[in-house]
Design a protein around this motif. Structure first.
Motif, PDB file in Angstrom:
ATOM      1  N   GLN A 185      22.379 -17.619 -14.438  1.00  0.00           N
ATOM      2  CA  GLN A 185      21.257 -17.417 -13.525  1.00  0.00           C
ATOM      3  C   GLN A 185      20.990 -15.916 -13.355  1.00  0.00           C
ATOM      4  O   GLN A 185      21.924 -15.101 -13.410  1.00  0.00           O
ATOM      5  N   ASP A 186      19.735 -15.574 -13.108  1.00  0.00           N
ATOM      6  CA  ASP A 186      19.371 -14.179 -12.853  1.00  0.00           C
ATOM      7  C   ASP A 186      19.456 -13.916 -11.342  1.00  0.00           C
ATOM      8  O   ASP A 186      18.636 -14.421 -10.571  1.00  0.00           O
ATOM      9  N   PRO A 187      20.425 -13.132 -10.917  1.00  0.00           N
ATOM     10  CA  PRO A 187      20.585 -12.908  -9.464  1.00  0.00           C
ATOM     11  C   PRO A 187      19.325 -12.341  -8.813  1.00  0.00           C
ATOM     12  O   PRO A 187      19.083 -12.574  -7.633  1.00  0.00           O
ATOM     13  N   ARG A 188      18.526 -11.602  -9.594  1.00  0.00           N
ATOM     14  CA  ARG A 188      17.320 -11.005  -8.987  1.00  0.00           C
ATOM     15  C   ARG A 188      16.328 -12.054  -8.520  1.00  0.00           C
ATOM     16  O   ARG A 188      15.435 -11.777  -7.728  1.00  0.00           O
ATOM     17  N   GLU A 189      16.496 -13.266  -9.008  1.00  0.00           N
ATOM     18  CA  GLU A 189      15.624 -14.370  -8.573  1.00  0.00           C
ATOM     19  C   GLU A 189      16.223 -15.135  -7.399  1.00  0.00           C
ATOM     20  O   GLU A 189      15.643 -16.112  -6.932  1.00  0.00           O
ATOM     21  N   LYS A 190      17.438 -14.742  -7.001  1.00  0.00           N
ATOM     22  CA  LYS A 190      18.159 -15.491  -5.967  1.00  0.00           C
ATOM     23  C   LYS A 190      18.068 -14.797  -4.600  1.00  0.00           C
ATOM     24  O   LYS A 190      17.994 -13.565  -4.530  1.00  0.00           O
ATOM     25  N   LEU A 191      18.149 -15.610  -3.567  1.00  0.00           N
ATOM     26  CA  LEU A 191      18.051 -15.086  -2.199  1.00  0.00           C
ATOM     27  C   LEU A 191      19.430 -15.040  -1.550  1.00  0.00           C
ATOM     28  O   LEU A 191      20.169 -16.026  -1.572  1.00  0.00           O
ATOM     29  N   VAL A 192      19.773 -13.885  -0.982  1.00  0.00           N
ATOM     30  CA  VAL A 192      21.009 -13.760  -0.206  1.00  0.00           C
ATOM     31  C   VAL A 192      20.623 -13.491   1.241  1.00  0.00           C
ATOM     32  O   VAL A 192      19.931 -12.513   1.537  1.00  0.00           O
ATOM     33  N   ILE A 193      21.037 -14.399   2.123  1.00  0.00           N
ATOM     34  CA  ILE A 193      20.715 -14.253   3.553  1.00  0.00           C
ATOM     35  C   ILE A 193      21.988 -13.836   4.287  1.00  0.00           C
ATOM     36  O   ILE A 193      22.981 -14.554   4.281  1.00  0.00           O
ATOM     37  N   PHE A 194      21.926 -12.675   4.913  1.00  0.00           N
ATOM     38  CA  PHE A 194      23.055 -12.224   5.727  1.00  0.00           C
ATOM     39  C   PHE A 194      22.785 -12.606   7.186  1.00  0.00           C
ATOM     40  O   PHE A 194      21.685 -12.363   7.697  1.00  0.00           O
ATOM     41  N   SER A 195      23.807 -13.198   7.842  1.00  0.00           N
ATOM     42  CA  SER A 195      23.547 -13.650   9.219  1.00  0.00           C
ATOM     43  C   SER A 195      24.740 -13.478  10.134  1.00  0.00           C
ATOM     44  O   SER A 195      24.743 -13.994  11.247  1.00  0.00           O
ATOM     45  N   ASP A 196      25.756 -12.728   9.727  1.00  0.00           N
ATOM     46  CA  ASP A 196      26.976 -12.643  10.545  1.00  0.00           C
ATOM     47  C   ASP A 196      27.091 -11.299  11.234  1.00  0.00           C
ATOM     48  O   ASP A 196      27.219 -10.265  10.578  1.00  0.00           O
ATOM     49  N   GLY A 197      27.046 -11.311  12.555  1.00  0.00           N
ATOM     50  CA  GLY A 197      27.325 -10.112  13.359  1.00  0.00           C
ATOM     51  C   GLY A 197      26.494  -8.901  12.973  1.00  0.00           C
ATOM     52  O   GLY A 197      26.983  -7.776  12.961  1.00  0.00           O
ATOM     53  N   GLY A 220      43.789 -18.976  -0.168  1.00  0.00           N
ATOM     54  CA  GLY A 220      44.938 -18.072  -0.124  1.00  0.00           C
ATOM     55  C   GLY A 220      44.904 -17.217   1.134  1.00  0.00           C
ATOM     56  O   GLY A 220      44.407 -17.643   2.183  1.00  0.00           O
ATOM     57  N   THR A 221      45.416 -16.010   1.004  1.00  0.00           N
ATOM     58  CA  THR A 221      45.428 -15.091   2.145  1.00  0.00           C
ATOM     59  C   THR A 221      43.992 -14.625   2.426  1.00  0.00           C
ATOM     60  O   THR A 221      43.251 -14.295   1.512  1.00  0.00           O
ATOM     61  N   GLN A 222      43.631 -14.633   3.696  1.00  0.00           N
ATOM     62  CA  GLN A 222      42.278 -14.176   4.067  1.00  0.00           C
ATOM     63  C   GLN A 222      42.378 -12.891   4.877  1.00  0.00           C
ATOM     64  O   GLN A 222      43.342 -12.678   5.606  1.00  0.00           O
ATOM     65  N   GLN A 223      41.362 -12.086   4.775  1.00  0.00           N
ATOM     66  CA  GLN A 223      41.285 -10.839   5.532  1.00  0.00           C
ATOM     67  C   GLN A 223      40.742 -11.148   6.935  1.00  0.00           C
ATOM     68  O   GLN A 223      39.632 -11.678   7.058  1.00  0.00           O
ATOM     69  N   ALA A 224      41.520 -10.821   7.980  1.00  0.00           N
ATOM     70  CA  ALA A 224      41.031 -11.071   9.346  1.00  0.00           C
ATOM     71  C   ALA A 224      40.018 -10.008   9.758  1.00  0.00           C
ATOM     72  O   ALA A 224      40.166  -8.838   9.432  1.00  0.00           O
ATOM     73  N   GLN A 225      38.970 -10.438  10.435  1.00  0.00           N
ATOM     74  CA  GLN A 225      37.953  -9.512  10.934  1.00  0.00           C
ATOM     75  C   GLN A 225      37.717  -9.802  12.417  1.00  0.00           C
ATOM     76  O   GLN A 225      37.711 -10.955  12.821  1.00  0.00           O
ATOM     77  N   THR A 226      37.502  -8.749  13.187  1.00  0.00           N
ATOM     78  CA  THR A 226      37.226  -8.940  14.612  1.00  0.00           C
ATOM     79  C   THR A 226      35.909  -9.707  14.785  1.00  0.00           C
ATOM     80  O   THR A 226      34.903  -9.365  14.170  1.00  0.00           O
ATOM     81  N   VAL A 227      35.959 -10.749  15.605  1.00  0.00           N
ATOM     82  CA  VAL A 227      34.729 -11.486  15.899  1.00  0.00           C
ATOM     83  C   VAL A 227      34.111 -10.860  17.141  1.00  0.00           C
ATOM     84  O   VAL A 227      34.730 -10.843  18.199  1.00  0.00           O
ATOM     85  N   GLN A 228      32.922 -10.311  16.971  1.00  0.00           N
ATOM     86  CA  GLN A 228      32.331  -9.626  18.135  1.00  0.00           C
ATOM     87  C   GLN A 228      31.413 -10.552  18.924  1.00  0.00           C
ATOM     88  O   GLN A 228      31.564 -10.720  20.117  1.00  0.00           O
ATOM     89  N   VAL A 229      30.464 -11.129  18.237  1.00  0.00           N
ATOM     90  CA  VAL A 229      29.491 -11.967  18.958  1.00  0.00           C
ATOM     91  C   VAL A 229      29.148 -13.173  18.119  1.00  0.00           C
ATOM     92  O   VAL A 229      29.274 -13.172  16.918  1.00  0.00           O
TER      93      VAL A 229
END
Lengths: 429, 429
Positions: free
Chosen positions: B324-336, B420-429
């Motif tokens: 697939q051509d990533p330039r045709e794909k949509l990335v939606i960011f929605s976290d914090g 596997g092991t996950q990276q912990a991140q502070t949850v703000q909101v």
């Protein structure tokens, strides 16, 4: 949605900037009564002076709109409620501050005609008439010019941009108030009518001061706001009294005495906290050096030009030399104040004298940096008596940048009042 | 002064926080229709979870007031105009997004009873019922809790203090919008319903975005605001679908397939921009590694936990691996999200993929630092499906601090989904 209100508003031909004859500084009314008694027939010309030559008022403000606003002001009459307030209220602890003969005259009062002409990119705007009439143009004329210039900028802004503009201005005022909350024993009044952003904005600032400073906020110079918000109306006298008295002097000896004649007349009428000396019209130091002894018994002094610390120190020395206790005296600072200066002056003089502040333009019109091209920043606009019974007036003040009058007369006044070299200070607002 | 309005307002017994059944996120309605079709009789329990244990909700919010607000929401019915909007509007370019059978059901819909109990300084608040009914409590319940907690703080403030509070908040939002104006090709939506400061405030933020960002502002997740402001309603699907599907799985093999079953059902119903993968419920990398080939043809992906850059890079690799051509794909960011993160993500991915942003709590509730004790700062409150037909749900996400479910089940899910092991991140909101 209140449909009736909306329809009514839409019908307006004009959004008036000045809506009442008492939407003016209280001291204009006090002085007007004094002039009404002592110099009713002196003819005086007031003129707009834009010290900020880089602000091309005639390019920014439409002449038609300016005339509409001025014509509207000429239609104003003292309302019954306003008259009742002036007759019935206690000002400076005194009942019937305004005498019945003056009130009767004021109830029938209309502002005299104005003369307006565009000269280059500036307006020539003058008011000629009997002194008690022409003098009442000063504050409304300034408020109209300042606000029309703001409206021209505001008219270009979109809805949320406008909301955020006022949000920022409110935040700024509130942060100033917060910064003043820490000052023990602060006494401060609003003196910002003449170069305010608008009436509603001044009214907002006064209410914010009431809530934020409580008893430290001692009142407003604006008579209408004082009435509506039930706070003290504040103010005593201004430079126009010595300027006109001086212009009327027939020789140098009379000229030298003119500033004291003003205060002798004032003393005959007022006592207590209204006995405030304004010493800088022709130089503070010389004024104090030659002042009659009885003046040292007055309640206080107002410092309105020059380095304020120097002015206050001169007053303290003078009181001490006359056997007065400075701690019993009031020093009112009213020139170009903003938070930092208020804080430093309070720190320097609180306890040594009674201190109070008349906070003007940077309270009621600090929109600096809030609009494109800084088009809402206040600028130095004044409206002064320039001539009395055909003779030019002169003001020197403690700052040569504030001097005004014909050059030859300035030289004569400097000689008569023995004014040496003065320190120039930038006039901001 | 509009007397009638004032009297009417004064008569209110309640100032309702949620005034409409469509004052909710659009994706809840999309998912609700899907669930209504495929899992109408599954019984699900939603529960409030306050991740911010230092915010003692039961001390801050009066139980009686909370019950009043929740009872009020149970009285809400879809209005005729709202129904007309849902039936007649074009969503994501599609007419009749909501089918007649669903609309008929929704027109008679009432939210099921709630269970409320104080436990220590927190509230236990749960909603049990058929999945399509209980699920619609999530957003209004969160909005009520967030706003009641704000109101407790606001109730202590004086009039001008309040005005300045909102002035500051407006200025802050506007400065954020200004900072985003420079981003070429930005596409951003409001996702801030659930943890908003209040409905009116969210509505203000949306209008400010409309004016400030013009076409770069692509819409709001709030269905009522989308209707009133005539902007796009935005949203696709959420974690509750894989969580409930997974809980219903009868063995580990079915569990491993559950997330893909969700998307197969979704694909049967929706196409185009509604085909957005939410991959992180049980770990993004494993989800992509085991995904069926047909999923690579979907329109895009939503990154809602973990390091957002890592999630987007994983998706780009996966698309490339599947031709697939990533330039045709949509990335939606929605976290914090907040301005800095939006800027850096936009810089990192714009041009490489189609980027868009769902800006939530820090758009509609950034009152951090604006009240005493920071009592108006948003905090991490969620309302999740915790059990389906008697079986507990589990969420892992790409951030172990967002994991939920019984410990033994978490271990089982980690094994099944090979997390596997996950990276912990502070949850703000």
């Amino acid at each position: 949605m209140d449909i009736a209100t909306r329809v009514y508003n839409h019908r307006w031909k004009l959004d008036p900037i000045v809506r009442s004859l008492i939407d003016t500084d209280f001291y204009k009314l006090l002085m007007c009564q004094s002039v009404f008694t002592n110099h009713r027939d002196t003819r005086v010309t007031f003129s707009l002076i834009n010290r900020a030559t880089d602000v091309p008022l005639a390019k920014l403000i439409d002449e038609g709109e300016l005339r509409e606003q001025l014509d509207h002001i000429r239609k104003l009459r003292l309302s019954r409620g306003e008259s009742t307030f002036l007759r019935g209220n206690t000002f400076y602890g005194k009942r019937q501050m305004f005498r019945p003969d003056f009130m009767e005259w004021f109830e029938g009062f209309q502002l005299p005609p104005y003369h307006l002409e565009r000269v280059g990119d500036q307006y020539e705007l003058t008011f000629e008439g009997p002194w008690p009439e022409a003098m009442l143009w000063e504050i409304p004329a300034l408020a109209v010019l300042m606000e029309l210039r703001s409206r021209a900028v505001l008219g270009q802004m979109k809805r949320f941009e406008l909301q955020v503009l006022y949000a920022r201005a409110m935040t700024r005022v509130w942060e100033k108030i917060k910064a003043l909350q820490g000052l023990d024993g602060l006494r401060i009044a609003d003196f910002g009518t003449r170069r305010r952003h608008s009436f509603l904005w001044q009214d907002w600032c006064v209410q914010a001061m009431m809530e934020g400073l409580g008893g430290c906020f001692i009142g407003t110079s604006n008579c209408l706001i004082a009435m509506r918000r039930e706070v003290e109306a504040i103010g005593t006298n201004a430079h126009e009294l010595p300027m006109v008295y001086a212009a009327l002097a027939r020789d140098d000896a009379e000229l030298a005495q003119a500033p004291y004649r003003v205060l002798a007349d004032w003393q005959a009428e007022h006592d207590g906290n209204l006995r405030i000396i304004l010493p800088d019209t022709y130089g503070t130091q010389g004024f104090l050096d030659r002042a009659p002894d009885w003046l040292a018994e007055w309640t206080g002094i107002r410092i309105d030009s020059g380095a304020p610390e120097a002015g206050a120190e001169a007053a303290i020395r003078w009181w001490k030399d006359h056997g007065q206790d400075p701690r019993e005296k009031l020093v009112i600072f009213s020139d170009g104040l903003d938070v930092e200066r208020i804080q430093s002056l309070h720190r320097a003089f609180f306890g040594r004298v009674k201190v109070s502040f008349g906070w003007g333009t940077l309270l009621t019109n600090d929109f600096r940096g809030l609009a494109e091209g800084d088009g809402l920043a206040p600028f130095s606009l004044v409206c002064k008596a320039i001539c009395a019974d055909g003779r030019p007036t002169v003001k020197l003040s403690d700052n040569p940048n504030k001097a005004m009058g014909p050059d030859a007369e300035i030289l004569r006044y400097k000689r008569v009042f023995d004014v040496g070299t003065q320190q120039a200070q930038t006039v901001q607002v």
